[in-house]
Enzyme design. Structure first.
Site, PDB file in Angstrom:
ATOM      1  N   PRO A   1       0.998  -1.048  -0.234  1.00 44.14           N
ATOM      2  CA  PRO A   1      -0.018   0.360  -0.019  1.00 44.14           C
ATOM      3  C   PRO A   1       0.784   1.643  -0.122  1.00 44.14           C
ATOM      4  CG  PRO A   1      -0.150  -1.259   1.848  1.00 44.14           C
ATOM      5  CD  PRO A   1       0.990  -2.177   1.298  1.00 44.14           C
ATOM      6  N   GLU A   2       0.725   2.331  -0.992  1.00 47.77           N
ATOM      7  CA  GLU A   2       0.876   3.994  -1.083  1.00 47.77           C
ATOM      8  C   GLU A   2       0.392   4.084   0.227  1.00 47.77           C
ATOM      9  OE1 GLU A   2       2.328   5.011  -4.400  1.00 47.77           O
ATOM     10  OE2 GLU A   2       2.845   2.735  -5.264  1.00 47.77           O
TER      11      GLU A   2
END
Length: 296
Positions: free
Chosen positions: A2-3
């Protein structure tokens, strides 16, 4: 992985359920994730009030009332869900499968609020996520935070700052923007999207955006605006929802439907009047998607 927008989406989804609540019990169904869970984790959290939820780069911060912060990283497949007294599973429809198997529910926050009881469940099939305890007043000394650059959502990120950091550098622009000491939390997806919006090639030398006197060129001003805009748009849409990422209500965000270049190899470029197509190249082991016709 996840960013930043995905983690910010999780933070915003958890905040209404967790902020101001008291941890009645922290239930640990195993003693390790990617790393061993903190020593005396359950005892340290029990009875503590959750003051606020924050985020630094791609890390979720759960601040307790005794100057302790629970630092959580989602890894590849970690997710949180919120469950109320009347619900046995989280609401929300979603397009991609997520883990519902309780054997992957590893950390459970049993919460008490004036409105009743609830629980927040951390589920992680691959167990690449982790949780640490750290003093809130000493967060800058937490090893992964040492040397981190400014957040792309904050006021510290501007063209003058980037000019100071990029001046004289011959490194390709894509690699420079993935350097967490330059900008915290930027990942492969949103760097590709920001470069497309700014019409800049991922292969371009970083220092070419800075004048000989150290001032930002127009292209660097456009890039700064593009970084801030693409992250803001992704947060508003709930993140990219690739692979395992889900929001805390069980639903998926849909920013991936707005990708202009990422994972669109061979498709037509969306820039008006551009007749190019999206190409994929590999830089330092990562896929870069861009239009060679309009990104220079």
């Amino acid at each position: 992985m996840p960013e930043l927008p995905e983690v910010e989406t999780v933070r915003r989804g958890l905040a209404p359920a967790m902020e101001g609540s008291t941890i009645h019990k922290l239930e640990l169904r195993r003693q390790d994730l990617r790393f061993p869970l903190p020593e005396n984790f359950a005892d340290a959290a029990q009875g503590r009030r959750i003051v606020s939820l924050g985020r630094r780069a791609k890390y979720l911060l759960i601040d307790l009332d005794d100057d302790t912060t629970i630092i959580s990283h989602l890894g590849m497949s970690g997710s949180f869900r919120v469950e109320g007294e009347a619900a046995s599973q989280t609401p929300g429809g979603f397009a991609l499968p997520r883990s519902k198997d309780e054997k992957h529910d590893h950390v459970l926050f049993h919460l008490r609020t004036p409105q009743g009881r609830s629980r927040v469940v951390y589920n992680d099939p691959r167990r690449f996520g982790f949780m640490h305890l750290w003093k809130r007043s000493q967060l800058d000394a937490y090893p992964p935070f040492v040397g981190l650059g400014p957040e792309p959502t904050g006021n510290l990120l501007d063209a003058d700052y980037l000019a100071r950091r990029l001046g004289g550098r011959t490194q390709p622009l894509k690699g420079a923007l993935l350097d967490q000491s330059l900008v915290a939390g930027l990942g492969n997806i949103y760097v590709c999207e920001a470069l497309w919006r700014a019409h800049l090639s991922p292969l371009r030398k970083s220092g070419s955006l800075v004048t000989p006197t150290g001032r930002p060129k127009k292209q660097l001003l456009l890039l700064t605006e593009a970084i801030r805009a693409v992250v803001a748009d992704a947060i508003a849409a709930g993140g990219s929802s690739l692979r395992d990422h889900i929001q805390t209500d069980g639903s998926l965000g849909y920013f991936q439907h707005s990708f202009s270049v990422y994972d669109r190899e061979g498709e037509a470029c969306g820039t008006p009047s551009c007749n190019g197509t999206v190409s994929r190249i590999v830089q330092a082991g990562r896929s870069s998607f861009y239009c060679a016709s309009c990104q220079k």
